[in-house]
Scaffold this motif. Sequence first.
Motif, PDB file in Angstrom:
ATOM      1  N   UNK A 307      18.348  68.053  17.619  1.00 50.53           N
ATOM      2  CA  UNK A 307      19.517  67.254  17.201  1.00 50.53           C
ATOM      3  C   UNK A 307      19.928  66.241  18.261  1.00 50.53           C
ATOM      4  N   UNK A 308      20.200  66.682  19.466  1.00 52.71           N
ATOM      5  CA  UNK A 308      20.697  65.782  20.505  1.00 52.71           C
ATOM      6  C   UNK A 308      19.625  64.800  20.957  1.00 52.71           C
ATOM      7  N   UNK A 309      18.382  65.230  20.905  1.00 57.84           N
ATOM      8  CA  UNK A 309      17.318  64.296  21.260  1.00 57.84           C
ATOM      9  C   UNK A 309      17.240  63.157  20.245  1.00 57.84           C
ATOM     10  N   UNK A 310      17.363  63.504  18.948  1.00 57.76           N
ATOM     11  CA  UNK A 310      17.361  62.450  17.929  1.00 57.76           C
ATOM     12  C   UNK A 310      18.545  61.507  18.110  1.00 57.76           C
ATOM     13  N   UNK A 311      19.732  62.071  18.382  1.00 60.68           N
ATOM     14  CA  UNK A 311      20.906  61.218  18.572  1.00 60.68           C
ATOM     15  C   UNK A 311      20.705  60.256  19.737  1.00 60.68           C
ATOM     16  N   UNK A 312      20.050  60.757  20.777  1.00 69.72           N
ATOM     17  CA  UNK A 312      19.819  59.890  21.924  1.00 69.72           C
ATOM     18  C   UNK A 312      18.781  58.825  21.597  1.00 69.72           C
ATOM     19  N   UNK A 313      17.741  59.196  20.888  1.00 73.01           N
ATOM     20  CA  UNK A 313      16.670  58.244  20.574  1.00 73.01           C
ATOM     21  C   UNK A 313      17.086  57.260  19.484  1.00 73.01           C
ATOM     22  N   UNK A 314      17.988  57.694  18.558  1.00 74.84           N
ATOM     23  CA  UNK A 314      18.378  56.831  17.436  1.00 74.84           C
ATOM     24  C   UNK A 314      19.656  56.036  17.711  1.00 74.84           C
ATOM     25  N   UNK A 315      20.164  56.122  18.904  1.00 74.14           N
ATOM     26  CA  UNK A 315      21.411  55.429  19.235  1.00 74.14           C
ATOM     27  C   UNK A 315      21.217  53.920  19.100  1.00 74.14           C
ATOM     28  N   UNK A 316      22.212  53.234  18.429  1.00 73.18           N
ATOM     29  CA  UNK A 316      22.108  51.794  18.232  1.00 73.18           C
ATOM     30  C   UNK A 316      23.470  51.119  18.340  1.00 73.18           C
ATOM     31  N   UNK A 317      23.452  49.803  18.542  1.00 74.64           N
ATOM     32  CA  UNK A 317      24.676  49.016  18.637  1.00 74.64           C
ATOM     33  C   UNK A 317      24.545  47.810  17.715  1.00 74.64           C
ATOM     34  N   UNK A 318      25.704  47.275  17.337  1.00 74.50           N
ATOM     35  CA  UNK A 318      25.665  46.082  16.491  1.00 74.50           C
ATOM     36  C   UNK A 318      26.864  45.199  16.786  1.00 74.50           C
ATOM     37  N   UNK A 319      26.665  43.911  16.703  1.00 77.36           N
ATOM     38  CA  UNK A 319      27.707  42.890  16.816  1.00 77.36           C
ATOM     39  C   UNK A 319      27.543  41.939  15.649  1.00 77.36           C
ATOM     40  N   UNK A 320      28.690  41.497  15.106  1.00 74.08           N
ATOM     41  CA  UNK A 320      28.608  40.562  13.982  1.00 74.08           C
ATOM     42  C   UNK A 320      29.836  39.673  13.960  1.00 74.08           C
ATOM     43  N   UNK A 321      29.662  38.520  13.407  1.00 75.34           N
ATOM     44  CA  UNK A 321      30.747  37.565  13.221  1.00 75.34           C
ATOM     45  C   UNK A 321      30.659  37.081  11.777  1.00 75.34           C
ATOM     46  N   UNK A 322      31.724  37.367  11.016  1.00 76.80           N
ATOM     47  CA  UNK A 322      31.694  37.015   9.599  1.00 76.80           C
ATOM     48  C   UNK A 322      32.739  35.960   9.296  1.00 76.80           C
ATOM     49  N   UNK A 323      32.407  35.098   8.389  1.00 75.78           N
ATOM     50  CA  UNK A 323      33.300  34.018   7.964  1.00 75.78           C
ATOM     51  C   UNK A 323      33.487  34.130   6.457  1.00 75.78           C
ATOM     52  N   UNK A 324      34.746  34.216   6.056  1.00 71.16           N
ATOM     53  CA  UNK A 324      35.078  34.270   4.634  1.00 71.16           C
ATOM     54  C   UNK A 324      35.703  32.944   4.241  1.00 71.16           C
ATOM     55  N   UNK A 325      35.004  32.176   3.435  1.00 67.39           N
ATOM     56  CA  UNK A 325      35.455  30.837   3.052  1.00 67.39           C
ATOM     57  C   UNK A 325      35.956  30.879   1.610  1.00 67.39           C
ATOM     58  N   UNK A 326      37.256  30.623   1.401  1.00 63.17           N
ATOM     59  CA  UNK A 326      37.769  30.596   0.022  1.00 63.17           C
ATOM     60  C   UNK A 326      37.255  29.356  -0.717  1.00 63.17           C
ATOM     61  N   UNK A 327      36.720  29.557  -1.875  1.00 63.41           N
ATOM     62  CA  UNK A 327      36.210  28.450  -2.684  1.00 63.41           C
ATOM     63  C   UNK A 327      37.025  28.295  -3.967  1.00 63.41           C
ATOM     64  N   UNK A 328      37.149  29.373  -4.703  1.00 59.43           N
ATOM     65  CA  UNK A 328      37.930  29.310  -5.941  1.00 59.43           C
ATOM     66  C   UNK A 328      38.457  30.706  -6.248  1.00 59.43           C
ATOM     67  N   UNK A 329      39.780  30.803  -6.320  1.00 58.48           N
ATOM     68  CA  UNK A 329      40.396  32.091  -6.692  1.00 58.48           C
ATOM     69  C   UNK A 329      41.343  31.923  -7.873  1.00 58.48           C
TER      70      UNK A 329
END
Length: 445
Positions: A307-329
């Motif tokens: 279990x702990x070996x998998x957690x160590x080997x499968x550890x990951x990080x992510x960064x993201x920047x999202x833009x929500x552009x209103x077009x028609x509501x």
Amino acid sequence: MKKVLTIILGLSCLAFNAQKRWSLRECVEYATQHNLQVIQNEYSKQIQDLNLKIAKRNYLPGVSANVGNGVSFGQASLGTGSIRNDRFSNNANIGADILVYNNGRLEKTVRKTEFDVEASQYDIETVRNDISLQIAQQYLTTLLNKEIVKISRAAVENAQKQYDRSKITTTVGTTAQTVLAEAEAGLAREKQNLKTAEINVGRSLFALAQLLQLQEYKDFDVEDVEVPDQLTPQLKPVEEVLATAYDNQPQIKAAQSRIKSAEAQTEVTRTSFWPTVTANAGIGSFYNNLLNFRTDEFGNPVYDTPFFNQYRENFGQNLSLSVNIPIFNKGITKLQVEQSKLNEDIAKVTMLQQKQIVRENVQKAQFDVDANYEIYLSAVQAEKSTKLALDFADKSYAAGRSTIYDVNVARNNYANAQGSVAQAKFNYLFSQKLLNFYSGIPLNL
């Protein structure tokens, strides 16, 4: 001995409380602190304070974590066949998101909420002012009733003297029995008037205690206030009072704050036309374990990574920047902006209404001050005339040129004139205090 001293001290405290007489300032302060309507508005103010804290907390990033476990049993497809696939899985993630840009929506929301807090504070002051004016009016009514009691007692004393004198003259035969009967009837009427006046004092004290929302009212009493015999006219121009009232009255300030709040809400709504930029960051890992027994090509058993070996080997990080552009509501944002503008117009009309109410109240107070002063002057003149008539009636009766009925009539006229003077005096005093209140002068006697 100790118990005796405790009892004595307790009785002394009770006696002190029973003898306490409330001043107008004490009544006003007590009412503005304990009135349920004031307390209710203070709770509303606390809600607005919390709304402001919430608006400011939106600047901070939102952080959340989740942990998931799953178990599956059954066959899994493999090419044209299938294999047994009993599996246990586990995953854990933690992420954060923060608003980067939305055309100042957060700042505008905070500003809008600050105006709401201001308005709620002014609402509390408005309620306190209304209660203070009610207390002042009832307080002066109580003082007026006490003054009428004094007048009635003096009338009883005069009627008693008249009765004693008539009793002597009737006994010696100087006057007829009807004179004594009329003197006795006059004394009874004055005693009845005195009792009515005393009851009116108790009734007005009860009404004042009810305004104060006191639990115990039987021993409640107010201070005796010496009102000057000679009153002076109000000289402050109404325009000056009105200008001060526009600047100081909390209901107008509350309306102004709500105008600013409505304008800020329009700006908040407009931000929906603009894009929203959000940044996200997260870390996580997972674990998989096949529950069915497996062997390799040589027939040796295969074991999953711990279990702990998998957690160590499968550890990951992510960064993201999202833009929500209103077009028609569906044009909803545009309609919401129009609604906000209408709310601005409603808030502006409300402020004009509050100004109109204040103006009418100030003008009415000014009119009452002038009218009550004229009534006071007329009542003083009438009192002097009826006092002179009573003196002539007493002298004429003593000389045998008039009857006791004439004396009783003159005495009643004088008592009524005294009551009219007291009524006019306290009416003028209240209207003057009310006008001073709009001028920014606290209520006091």
